[in-house]
Design a protein around this motif. Structure first.
Motif, PDB file in Angstrom:
ATOM      1  N   LYS A 119      48.458  -2.788  62.040  1.00  0.00           N
ATOM      2  CA  LYS A 119      49.822  -2.267  62.083  1.00  0.00           C
ATOM      3  C   LYS A 119      50.257  -1.960  60.653  1.00  0.00           C
ATOM      4  O   LYS A 119      49.973  -2.727  59.737  1.00  0.00           O
ATOM      5  N   ALA A 120      50.961  -0.855  60.478  1.00  0.00           N
ATOM      6  CA  ALA A 120      51.357  -0.422  59.145  1.00  0.00           C
ATOM      7  C   ALA A 120      52.201  -1.478  58.437  1.00  0.00           C
ATOM      8  O   ALA A 120      53.063  -2.118  59.052  1.00  0.00           O
ATOM      9  N   VAL A 121      51.944  -1.639  57.137  1.00  0.00           N
ATOM     10  CA  VAL A 121      52.683  -2.588  56.304  1.00  0.00           C
ATOM     11  C   VAL A 121      53.311  -1.815  55.149  1.00  0.00           C
ATOM     12  O   VAL A 121      52.631  -1.034  54.467  1.00  0.00           O
ATOM     13  N   ASP A 122      54.587  -2.037  54.931  1.00  0.00           N
ATOM     14  CA  ASP A 122      55.296  -1.394  53.820  1.00  0.00           C
ATOM     15  C   ASP A 122      55.108  -2.261  52.572  1.00  0.00           C
ATOM     16  O   ASP A 122      55.770  -3.286  52.410  1.00  0.00           O
ATOM     17  N   ILE A 123      54.179  -1.857  51.722  1.00  0.00           N
ATOM     18  CA  ILE A 123      53.882  -2.646  50.523  1.00  0.00           C
ATOM     19  C   ILE A 123      54.883  -2.295  49.438  1.00  0.00           C
ATOM     20  O   ILE A 123      54.885  -1.193  48.899  1.00  0.00           O
ATOM     21  N   LYS A 124      55.743  -3.251  49.136  1.00  0.00           N
ATOM     22  CA  LYS A 124      56.784  -3.055  48.143  1.00  0.00           C
ATOM     23  C   LYS A 124      57.134  -4.409  47.537  1.00  0.00           C
ATOM     24  O   LYS A 124      56.605  -5.454  47.959  1.00  0.00           O
ATOM     25  N   LEU A 132      52.755 -12.358  57.114  1.00  0.00           N
ATOM     26  CA  LEU A 132      51.778 -11.570  57.849  1.00  0.00           C
ATOM     27  C   LEU A 132      50.452 -12.324  58.003  1.00  0.00           C
ATOM     28  O   LEU A 132      49.836 -12.312  59.073  1.00  0.00           O
ATOM     29  N   VAL A 133      50.030 -12.979  56.936  1.00  0.00           N
ATOM     30  CA  VAL A 133      48.764 -13.717  56.961  1.00  0.00           C
ATOM     31  C   VAL A 133      48.876 -14.950  57.852  1.00  0.00           C
ATOM     32  O   VAL A 133      47.933 -15.338  58.532  1.00  0.00           O
ATOM     33  N   GLY A 134      50.062 -15.555  57.863  1.00  0.00           N
ATOM     34  CA  GLY A 134      50.292 -16.727  58.700  1.00  0.00           C
ATOM     35  C   GLY A 134      49.370 -17.877  58.341  1.00  0.00           C
ATOM     36  O   GLY A 134      49.217 -18.227  57.169  1.00  0.00           O
ATOM     37  N   ASP A 135      48.695 -18.439  59.346  1.00  0.00           N
ATOM     38  CA  ASP A 135      47.775 -19.555  59.117  1.00  0.00           C
ATOM     39  C   ASP A 135      46.369 -19.083  58.760  1.00  0.00           C
ATOM     40  O   ASP A 135      45.462 -19.903  58.589  1.00  0.00           O
ATOM     41  N   GLY A 136      46.211 -17.775  58.655  1.00  0.00           N
ATOM     42  CA  GLY A 136      44.887 -17.237  58.330  1.00  0.00           C
ATOM     43  C   GLY A 136      44.663 -17.151  56.828  1.00  0.00           C
ATOM     44  O   GLY A 136      45.359 -17.776  56.032  1.00  0.00           O
ATOM     45  N   LYS A 137      43.669 -16.346  56.449  1.00  0.00           N
ATOM     46  CA  LYS A 137      43.305 -16.186  55.048  1.00  0.00           C
ATOM     47  C   LYS A 137      43.457 -14.729  54.607  1.00  0.00           C
ATOM     48  O   LYS A 137      43.296 -13.800  55.403  1.00  0.00           O
ATOM     49  N   LEU A 138      43.772 -14.557  53.340  1.00  0.00           N
ATOM     50  CA  LEU A 138      43.819 -13.247  52.726  1.00  0.00           C
ATOM     51  C   LEU A 138      42.505 -13.042  51.980  1.00  0.00           C
ATOM     52  O   LEU A 138      42.241 -13.716  50.980  1.00  0.00           O
ATOM     53  N   ALA A 139      41.667 -12.154  52.483  1.00  0.00           N
ATOM     54  CA  ALA A 139      40.357 -11.928  51.877  1.00  0.00           C
ATOM     55  C   ALA A 139      40.481 -11.035  50.643  1.00  0.00           C
ATOM     56  O   ALA A 139      41.075  -9.954  50.705  1.00  0.00           O
ATOM     57  N   MET A 140      39.926 -11.496  49.537  1.00  0.00           N
ATOM     58  CA  MET A 140      39.932 -10.754  48.282  1.00  0.00           C
ATOM     59  C   MET A 140      38.656 -11.090  47.524  1.00  0.00           C
ATOM     60  O   MET A 140      38.038 -12.132  47.766  1.00  0.00           O
ATOM     61  N   GLY A 141      38.285 -10.239  46.579  1.00  0.00           N
ATOM     62  CA  GLY A 141      37.258 -10.638  45.632  1.00  0.00           C
ATOM     63  C   GLY A 141      37.809 -11.773  44.784  1.00  0.00           C
ATOM     64  O   GLY A 141      39.025 -11.901  44.606  1.00  0.00           O
ATOM     65  N   ALA A 142      36.931 -12.633  44.289  1.00  0.00           N
ATOM     66  CA  ALA A 142      37.362 -13.747  43.445  1.00  0.00           C
ATOM     67  C   ALA A 142      38.295 -13.225  42.344  1.00  0.00           C
ATOM     68  O   ALA A 142      37.928 -12.325  41.582  1.00  0.00           O
ATOM     69  N   VAL A 143      39.490 -13.782  42.278  1.00  0.00           N
ATOM     70  CA  VAL A 143      40.542 -13.179  41.450  1.00  0.00           C
ATOM     71  C   VAL A 143      40.340 -13.390  39.954  1.00  0.00           C
ATOM     72  O   VAL A 143      41.017 -12.745  39.143  1.00  0.00           O
ATOM     73  N   ASP A 144      39.431 -14.274  39.569  1.00  0.00           N
ATOM     74  CA  ASP A 144      39.191 -14.508  38.149  1.00  0.00           C
ATOM     75  C   ASP A 144      38.001 -13.734  37.609  1.00  0.00           C
ATOM     76  O   ASP A 144      37.780 -13.726  36.393  1.00  0.00           O
ATOM     77  N   SER A 145      37.245 -13.088  38.488  1.00  0.00           N
ATOM     78  CA  SER A 145      36.029 -12.438  38.008  1.00  0.00           C
ATOM     79  C   SER A 145      35.745 -11.083  38.654  1.00  0.00           C
ATOM     80  O   SER A 145      35.376 -10.135  37.965  1.00  0.00           O
ATOM     81  N   VAL A 146      35.889 -10.981  39.969  1.00  0.00           N
ATOM     82  CA  VAL A 146      35.566  -9.724  40.663  1.00  0.00           C
ATOM     83  C   VAL A 146      36.669  -8.700  40.397  1.00  0.00           C
ATOM     84  O   VAL A 146      37.852  -8.991  40.632  1.00  0.00           O
ATOM     85  N   PRO A 147      36.330  -7.509  39.893  1.00  0.00           N
ATOM     86  CA  PRO A 147      37.368  -6.530  39.554  1.00  0.00           C
ATOM     87  C   PRO A 147      38.388  -6.274  40.653  1.00  0.00           C
ATOM     88  O   PRO A 147      39.597  -6.255  40.392  1.00  0.00           O
ATOM     89  N   ALA A 148      37.947  -6.083  41.897  1.00  0.00           N
ATOM     90  CA  ALA A 148      38.904  -5.815  42.976  1.00  0.00           C
ATOM     91  C   ALA A 148      39.857  -6.983  43.170  1.00  0.00           C
ATOM     92  O   ALA A 148      41.029  -6.792  43.492  1.00  0.00           O
ATOM     93  N   GLY A 149      39.352  -8.195  42.977  1.00  0.00           N
ATOM     94  CA  GLY A 149      40.207  -9.377  43.067  1.00  0.00           C
ATOM     95  C   GLY A 149      41.211  -9.434  41.935  1.00  0.00           C
ATOM     96  O   GLY A 149      42.380  -9.799  42.139  1.00  0.00           O
ATOM     97  N   TRP A 162      52.673 -13.136  44.789  1.00  0.00           N
ATOM     98  CA  TRP A 162      51.502 -13.964  44.522  1.00  0.00           C
ATOM     99  C   TRP A 162      51.747 -15.458  44.775  1.00  0.00           C
ATOM    100  O   TRP A 162      50.903 -16.105  45.431  1.00  0.00           O
ATOM    101  N   PRO A 163      52.832 -16.061  44.298  1.00  0.00           N
ATOM    102  CA  PRO A 163      53.022 -17.499  44.528  1.00  0.00           C
ATOM    103  C   PRO A 163      52.988 -17.888  46.007  1.00  0.00           C
ATOM    104  O   PRO A 163      52.496 -18.962  46.366  1.00  0.00           O
ATOM    105  N   ALA A 164      53.457 -17.001  46.870  1.00  0.00           N
ATOM    106  CA  ALA A 164      53.516 -17.318  48.294  1.00  0.00           C
ATOM    107  C   ALA A 164      52.162 -17.208  48.989  1.00  0.00           C
ATOM    108  O   ALA A 164      51.934 -17.842  50.024  1.00  0.00           O
ATOM    109  N   VAL A 165      51.246 -16.420  48.419  1.00  0.00           N
ATOM    110  CA  VAL A 165      49.959 -16.209  49.099  1.00  0.00           C
ATOM    111  C   VAL A 165      48.774 -16.848  48.374  1.00  0.00           C
ATOM    112  O   VAL A 165      47.676 -16.901  48.932  1.00  0.00           O
TER     113      VAL A 165
END
Length: 257
Positions: A119-124, A132-149, A162-165
């Motif tokens: 479902k569309a998300v208004d990123i702002k 939106l993530v709820g009890d699940g996980k937000l998949a990302m590249g490792a935030v300290d090393s992987v560029p996309a992360g 960021w603090p909330a997720v």
């Protein structure tokens, strides 16, 4: 006379045969490339081999892992990083030929979800990603090393979410590993490159991060200092040519000049 005639005929017969030219051995170029390049670069490499007969051997992984392998003297001819920082890292250690370095491609980061639940998300600024993530996980590249992360974390910080997720992040070893978590339904959302989303039919883009929310996404390329392949320079020229451009733009990359 008969012997002379026979000898002339034999000499003439051999002279008429085509000369056997020595076979030209195919050259091989070993490439270390960011995982997000796989689909586009595989297609470009197939075209290059068809044109030249030369081969490529590609190792795809997170740019951080590849840079560390180069530092450890892993044999390779070219490095294509998904950010400037890891190319700078190997450059500072004198592991590339500086005069061959250039910025090859650009990209975007997006929020993805499993295709059947998208479902569309208004990123702002301040959007409720944690909800939106709820009890699940937000998949990302490792935030300290992987560029996309790193790009993803920068965007979430800029947007104030960021603090909330942070506690919900599942840091993966590469952006393709993060993509797989979403595609398999193991994470309800993920942050990946737009090009990765295009490569996986199991996910859908639900939002695109504003370009001013993170540093520019730049893929630099360079020949490594220890390269021994005579074909490395020609291969690099091919990647930067008009012939190769459609393989990258077709996957959603932008060509940087």
């Amino acid at each position: 006379m008969n012997r002379r005639l026979l000898l002339k005929l034999v000499v003439a017969a051999f002279a008429a045969l085509p000369l056997a030219l020595p076979a030209v051995a195919a050259e091989k170029v070993t490439v270390f490339a960011a995982a997000s390049l796989k689909n586009a670069l595989d297609a470009a490499n197939a075209a290059w081999q068809a044109e030249t007969g030369n081969e490529t051997a590609v190792s795809y992984a997170a740019s951080s892992a590849l840079a560390k392998q180069i530092e450890a003297a892993a044999p390779a001819d070219l490095f294509i990083s998904a950010d400037l920082a890891w190319m700078d890292y190997v450059a500072e250690k004198k592991l590339i030929r500086d005069d061959t370095r250039s910025n090859l491609l650009g990209n975007r980061i997006v929020l993805v979800a499993p295709k059947d639940a998208a479902k569309a998300v208004d990123i702002k600024e301040g959007f409720d990603l944690a909800g939106l993530v709820g009890d699940g996980k937000l998949a990302m590249g490792a935030v300290d090393s992987v560029p996309a992360g790193k790009y993803g974390k920068a965007a979430l910080e800029k947007l104030g979410v960021w603090p909330a997720v942070e506690s919900k992040v599942a840091g993966a070893e590469s952006v393709r590993a993060a993509l797989a978590l979403v595609s398999r339904g193991e994470a309800p959302y993920g942050i990946v490159y737009e090009t990765d989303a295009a490569a996986d039919p199991g996910v859908a883009i639900v939002g695109t991060f504003p370009e001013d929310s993170h540093p520019p996404i730049i893929y630099p390329v360079a020949i490594l200092a220890e390269s021994r392949s005579p074909a490395a320079a020609a291969y690099l020229d091919f990647l930067k040519s008009e012939k190769a451009a459609p393989f990258f733009t077709g996957q959603g990359f932008t060509i940087l000049k």
